[in-house]
Design a protein around this motif. Sequence first.
Motif, short mmCIF file in Angstrom:
data_model
loop_
_atom_site.label_atom_id
_atom_site.label_comp_id
_atom_site.label_asym_id
_atom_site.label_seq_id
_atom_site.Cartn_x
_atom_site.Cartn_y
_atom_site.Cartn_z
N ALA A 97 0.92 -1.12 -0.06
CA ALA A 97 -0.02 -0.07 -0.11
C ALA A 97 0.84 1.39 -0.14
CB ALA A 97 -0.95 -0.08 1.25
N ASP A 98 0.25 2.20 -0.55
CA ASP A 98 0.89 3.75 -0.36
C ASP A 98 0.88 4.22 1.02
OD1 ASP A 98 1.75 6.20 -0.61
OD2 ASP A 98 0.25 7.01 -2.02
N VAL A 99 2.00 4.55 1.50
CA VAL A 99 2.16 4.52 3.02
C VAL A 99 1.47 6.09 3.41
CG1 VAL A 99 3.88 5.29 4.86
CG2 VAL A 99 4.42 3.49 3.23
N ASP A 100 1.33 7.09 2.36
CA ASP A 100 0.88 8.31 2.70
C ASP A 100 -0.80 8.08 2.91
OD1 ASP A 100 3.25 9.55 2.61
OD2 ASP A 100 2.99 9.93 0.36
N THR A 101 -1.25 6.84 2.26
CA THR A 101 -2.83 6.84 2.35
C THR A 101 -3.18 5.97 3.57
OG1 THR A 101 -2.90 4.64 1.20
CG2 THR A 101 -2.73 6.94 -0.03
N MET A 111 4.70 -1.35 9.98
CA MET A 111 6.00 -1.31 10.72
C MET A 111 6.16 -2.59 11.35
SD MET A 111 7.16 1.50 9.21
CE MET A 111 8.60 0.76 9.81
N GLU A 112 5.05 -2.90 12.12
CA GLU A 112 5.07 -4.19 12.85
C GLU A 112 5.42 -5.41 11.71
OE1 GLU A 112 1.95 -6.43 15.74
OE2 GLU A 112 1.06 -5.02 14.10
N LEU A 113 4.84 -5.57 10.59
CA LEU A 113 5.29 -6.37 9.79
C LEU A 113 6.63 -6.34 9.25
CD1 LEU A 113 1.99 -6.09 7.45
CD2 LEU A 113 2.52 -8.09 9.02
N TYR A 114 7.24 -5.11 9.12
CA TYR A 114 8.58 -5.07 8.46
C TYR A 114 9.44 -5.38 9.66
CZ TYR A 114 12.91 -2.31 7.74
OH TYR A 114 14.02 -2.24 7.24
N LEU A 209 11.69 0.39 3.22
CA LEU A 209 10.40 -0.15 2.69
C LEU A 209 10.43 -0.64 1.50
CD1 LEU A 209 7.39 2.08 4.24
CD2 LEU A 209 8.54 -0.22 4.98
N SER A 210 11.26 0.18 0.41
CA SER A 210 11.21 -0.32 -1.08
C SER A 210 12.16 -1.29 -1.24
CB SER A 210 12.13 0.89 -1.65
OG SER A 210 11.20 1.91 -2.09
N ASN A 211 13.17 -1.52 -0.32
CA ASN A 211 14.15 -2.78 -0.33
C ASN A 211 13.32 -4.02 0.23
OD1 ASN A 211 16.43 -0.99 -1.31
ND2 ASN A 211 17.02 -0.73 0.76
N TRP A 212 12.54 -3.80 1.08
CA TRP A 212 11.87 -4.79 1.87
C TRP A 212 10.69 -5.41 0.81
CZ3 TRP A 212 6.92 -3.72 4.98
CH2 TRP A 212 6.27 -4.95 5.25
N ARG A 213 10.16 -4.43 0.07
CA ARG A 213 9.11 -4.91 -0.98
C ARG A 213 9.84 -5.62 -2.11
NH1 ARG A 213 5.78 0.70 -0.28
NH2 ARG A 213 4.43 0.12 1.44
N LYS A 214 10.71 -5.41 -2.29
CA LYS A 214 11.62 -6.02 -3.48
C LYS A 214 12.23 -7.21 -3.07
CE LYS A 214 13.50 -1.80 -5.57
NZ LYS A 214 14.76 -0.85 -5.77
N SER A 215 12.30 -7.54 -1.81
CA SER A 215 12.97 -8.77 -1.52
C SER A 215 11.91 -9.80 -0.68
CB SER A 215 14.09 -8.68 -0.18
OG SER A 215 13.31 -7.89 0.61
N VAL A 216 10.71 -9.42 -0.75
CA VAL A 216 9.41 -10.28 -0.35
C VAL A 216 8.29 -10.14 -1.08
CG1 VAL A 216 8.65 -8.57 1.50
CG2 VAL A 216 8.38 -11.01 2.05
N SER A 217 7.69 -11.26 -1.27
CA SER A 217 6.25 -11.15 -1.86
C SER A 217 5.32 -11.29 -1.20
CB SER A 217 6.20 -12.66 -2.86
OG SER A 217 6.19 -13.52 -1.99
N ALA A 218 4.21 -10.58 -1.46
CA ALA A 218 3.05 -10.73 -0.65
C ALA A 218 2.70 -12.00 0.03
CB ALA A 218 1.73 -9.86 -1.40
N THR A 219 2.85 -13.02 -0.57
CA THR A 219 2.30 -14.27 0.04
C THR A 219 3.21 -14.80 1.12
OG1 THR A 219 3.45 -15.46 -1.85
CG2 THR A 219 1.22 -14.99 -2.04
N GLU A 220 4.40 -14.26 1.30
CA GLU A 220 5.50 -14.64 2.08
C GLU A 220 5.31 -13.91 3.47
OE1 GLU A 220 8.96 -13.76 0.29
OE2 GLU A 220 9.05 -15.88 -0.81
N VAL A 221 4.21 -12.90 3.61
CA VAL A 221 4.07 -12.28 4.85
C VAL A 221 3.11 -12.94 5.60
CG1 VAL A 221 3.56 -10.06 5.45
CG2 VAL A 221 4.58 -10.28 3.40
N LYS A 222 3.39 -13.85 6.70
CA LYS A 222 2.66 -14.50 7.52
C LYS A 222 3.37 -14.22 9.03
CE LYS A 222 1.60 -18.14 3.99
NZ LYS A 222 1.71 -19.52 3.73
#
Length: 229
Positions: A97-101, A111-114, A209-222
């Motif tokens: 998601a766009d952080v600003d929204t 940030m918890e997920l990060y 956050l940019s580096n994190w999003r590049k290194s992880v796919s959405a399905t891996e966030v558990k």
Amino acid sequence: MAKTYYAEGRQVAYFIRGLCILIGLAIYFNMSRLHWGFFIGILFGSIVAGEILGSMWTRRRRLTAQQAKKKSNAKSKILPDKSTKSKQLSDQELVHADVDTLSGSDFERLMELYFIYKGYSVTRIGGAGDHEVDLILKGKEGYKIAVQCKRWKRDVGNDIVLRLKAGKQVHGCYDAWIVTTSNFTRSAKEAAERLNIKLINGISLHDKLSNWRKSVSATEVKPKVSRSR
């Protein structure tokens, strides 16, 4: 509001009454053969005409206001209540998601997920009496870090830094960090340096956050999250 409309109606009545009297008198004095009763009729007719037109004005104004109120109420019923119908973003949606929204609570969740991805055990505090501590991180070394998350447009001031210093002690944390989407005031930076509090501004956060999003796919966030009660 009713008194205002009534006052307007009375002013209209006085105006009509005076206008009728002036017109009647002009006719009476310019036509010498008119009976004196015409003069009495002018006065009586002016009063009656003023009262009728003033009442009509008041009634019409009230009716217009009532119709406008009904339309406003009907419109408010038709419009959806965003606060009650907006669904919470899933973890997968939140990551991209766009952080600003994001709302303040969603930013805390992001940030918890990060930090979970970074290997920390995370406890979310938040709410009343949090002492400016939103998250508590616990690393492999075992020491705790108090984190304050600010999704702000304005710069974070030194008052937040000072309150986090107290919150860090209350929650028994070794370190304290402040993460914001904006920046920090000069006094906040000076206070943070003296108190050994780490500051993460919007530019640094965006890179992380940019580096994190590049290194992880959405399905891996558990994430496995522990929450304070």
